[in-house]
Enzyme design. Sequence first.
Site, PDB file in Angstrom:
ATOM      1  N   TRP A  35       0.922  -1.204   0.030  1.00  0.00           N
ATOM      2  CA  TRP A  35       0.040   0.013   0.062  1.00  0.00           C
ATOM      3  C   TRP A  35       0.819   1.294   0.166  1.00  0.00           C
ATOM      4  CZ3 TRP A  35      -0.332  -3.975   3.634  1.00  0.00           C
ATOM      5  CH2 TRP A  35       0.420  -3.862   4.559  1.00  0.00           C
ATOM      6  N   ARG A  36       2.107   1.096   0.074  1.00  0.00           N
ATOM      7  CA  ARG A  36       3.033   2.474   0.089  1.00  0.00           C
ATOM      8  C   ARG A  36       3.366   2.833  -1.584  1.00  0.00           C
ATOM      9  NH1 ARG A  36       6.981   1.767   5.247  1.00  0.00           N
ATOM     10  NH2 ARG A  36       5.496   2.553   6.924  1.00  0.00           N
ATOM     11  N   GLU A  64      -5.730   0.338   5.721  1.00  0.00           N
ATOM     12  CA  GLU A  64      -5.845   0.943   7.137  1.00  0.00           C
ATOM     13  C   GLU A  64      -6.669   0.095   7.912  1.00  0.00           C
ATOM     14  OE1 GLU A  64      -3.748   2.697   8.547  1.00  0.00           O
ATOM     15  OE2 GLU A  64      -2.861   3.589   6.867  1.00  0.00           O
ATOM     16  N   GLN A  73      -5.127  -2.952  14.724  1.00  0.00           N
ATOM     17  CA  GLN A  73      -4.720  -3.871  15.752  1.00  0.00           C
ATOM     18  C   GLN A  73      -4.142  -5.130  15.103  1.00  0.00           C
ATOM     19  OE1 GLN A  73      -5.506  -3.575  19.535  1.00  0.00           O
ATOM     20  NE2 GLN A  73      -4.947  -1.724  18.251  1.00  0.00           N
ATOM     21  N   THR A  74      -3.467  -5.034  14.060  1.00  0.00           N
ATOM     22  CA  THR A  74      -3.112  -6.196  13.255  1.00  0.00           C
ATOM     23  C   THR A  74      -1.534  -5.768  12.775  1.00  0.00           C
ATOM     24  OG1 THR A  74      -5.334  -6.567  12.618  1.00  0.00           O
ATOM     25  CG2 THR A  74      -3.640  -7.900  11.531  1.00  0.00           C
ATOM     26  N   LEU A  90      -8.164 -13.356   9.778  1.00  0.00           N
ATOM     27  CA  LEU A  90      -7.937 -12.129  10.072  1.00  0.00           C
ATOM     28  C   LEU A  90      -8.420 -11.568  11.503  1.00  0.00           C
ATOM     29  CD1 LEU A  90      -5.664 -10.095   8.979  1.00  0.00           C
ATOM     30  CD2 LEU A  90      -7.710  -9.084   7.565  1.00  0.00           C
ATOM     31  N   TYR A 101      -8.164   7.726  14.083  1.00  0.00           N
ATOM     32  CA  TYR A 101      -7.133   7.237  13.632  1.00  0.00           C
ATOM     33  C   TYR A 101      -7.161   7.034  12.074  1.00  0.00           C
ATOM     34  CZ  TYR A 101      -3.622   4.267  11.563  1.00  0.00           C
ATOM     35  OH  TYR A 101      -2.634   3.726  10.664  1.00  0.00           O
ATOM     36  N   ASP A 137      -1.878   6.513  16.397  1.00  0.00           N
ATOM     37  CA  ASP A 137      -1.996   5.086  16.684  1.00  0.00           C
ATOM     38  C   ASP A 137      -1.391   4.636  17.996  1.00  0.00           C
ATOM     39  OD1 ASP A 137       0.597   4.856  15.788  1.00  0.00           O
ATOM     40  OD2 ASP A 137       0.214   3.100  14.839  1.00  0.00           O
ATOM     41  N   CYS A 185      11.253   2.393  18.345  1.00  0.00           N
ATOM     42  CA  CYS A 185      10.572   2.639  19.712  1.00  0.00           C
ATOM     43  C   CYS A 185       9.803   1.802  20.251  1.00  0.00           C
ATOM     44  CB  CYS A 185       9.999   4.257  19.440  1.00  0.00           C
ATOM     45  SG  CYS A 185       9.763   5.006  21.095  1.00  0.00           S
TER      46      CYS A 185
END
Length: 359
Positions: A31-32, A44, A49-50, A87, A127, A145, A199
């Site tokens: 998707w980029r 998105e 949460q995946t 999923l 989000y 997020d 991070c």
Amino acid sequence: MSVGDFRAIKAELFQKRVLDWYDVSKRQMPWRETKNPYFIWISEIMLQQTRVETVIPYYERFIKNIPTIEALAQIDEDELLKYWEGLGYYSRARNLQKAAKQIIEVHAGVFPRNRNELENLAGIGPYTAGAILSIAFDKREVAIDGNVLRVFARLSGIREDISKPATIKQITHLVEELIPSSRNGDYTQSLMELGATICLPNGKPLCKQCPLKELCVAKNESLQELIPLKTMKKKRTIQQKTILVIMNEDNQVFIRKRIEDGLLKGMWEFMMMDSHLSVEEVITSLEKQYFQIKQILPLLPSTHIFSHLEWEMKAYKIVVNQYPKDLDGMFVSIQSLIKEYSLPTALKAYKDYVKEQMK
DNA sequence: AAGGCGGGGTG
DNA sequence: CACCCAGCCTT
């Protein structure tokens, strides 16, 4: 240092550091490669949460088979859920179709491009709206997020619980103040990428590799392993289930669609009971429902863990030679079960068992 | 404000 | 095992 100290840093320095790092370090994702808002939207929703690696194959298959808003609006629900099978959070798929219909009916098929209209679509919250607006449309909006909350809690030394609305609001303002004059889509993604690869959560940030380490309050105060504050989590409840894999003499298996329950709504399942039943109890119960039992065979028990509960499953294979016509489900061939109907992963052990019964 | 909602990767 | 993941919705 404090939140105030963090806000005093130069925005241009911050932006250059994180965008330069992103240019060099970003991972490749399908998707980029696009700005198509429909594709960005699908990605998105799947990414809620995946993990990225989990989503990639689902995303490729989904946009190949359902390439437009119109196709999504028209597809049969069982076929749609088939593309989502495994999923999780299946309401995401149903909301996706609901939103596709909303876009066609309310917006004449044109993808909305402001926050208010996006958040009025099913399944799109703050989000996802911010992600679509910044990534697909390059609007000056932020997407907050779990990654961004953790990154900014550390950067600015926030000691509050990052799940609290007040904290989210505070961090949202900090992220907004630092929106660059261009490349906002990359800014959005760079913050998430930083959280996902450098991070890291669980007190394990890779600060030595961080492009923002000199600007980070937590790092400078050696608090990076204590921030963000972890919230107490509720214990899982355990539920006992008895799974009945009922087959007829034509080697078809009984399935039914989950409707009333919130859990796994819309998914198909074998007949299930809410406690552990003995062979005798199963026989009594089925005969009361006018099944004629020809054979009953215990199967291996199994356990499935959801985030908030746990199923301890006993199971039986049952062959029936007669059954009532007014069933709340139907008998389908094994091939049909595999190709057309979505079962939750929780039932995988028994679905696999049924597959082996194929002749 | 809190809890429900999947499934899997990771230490 | 526990934690957490490119969150949203309902109550």
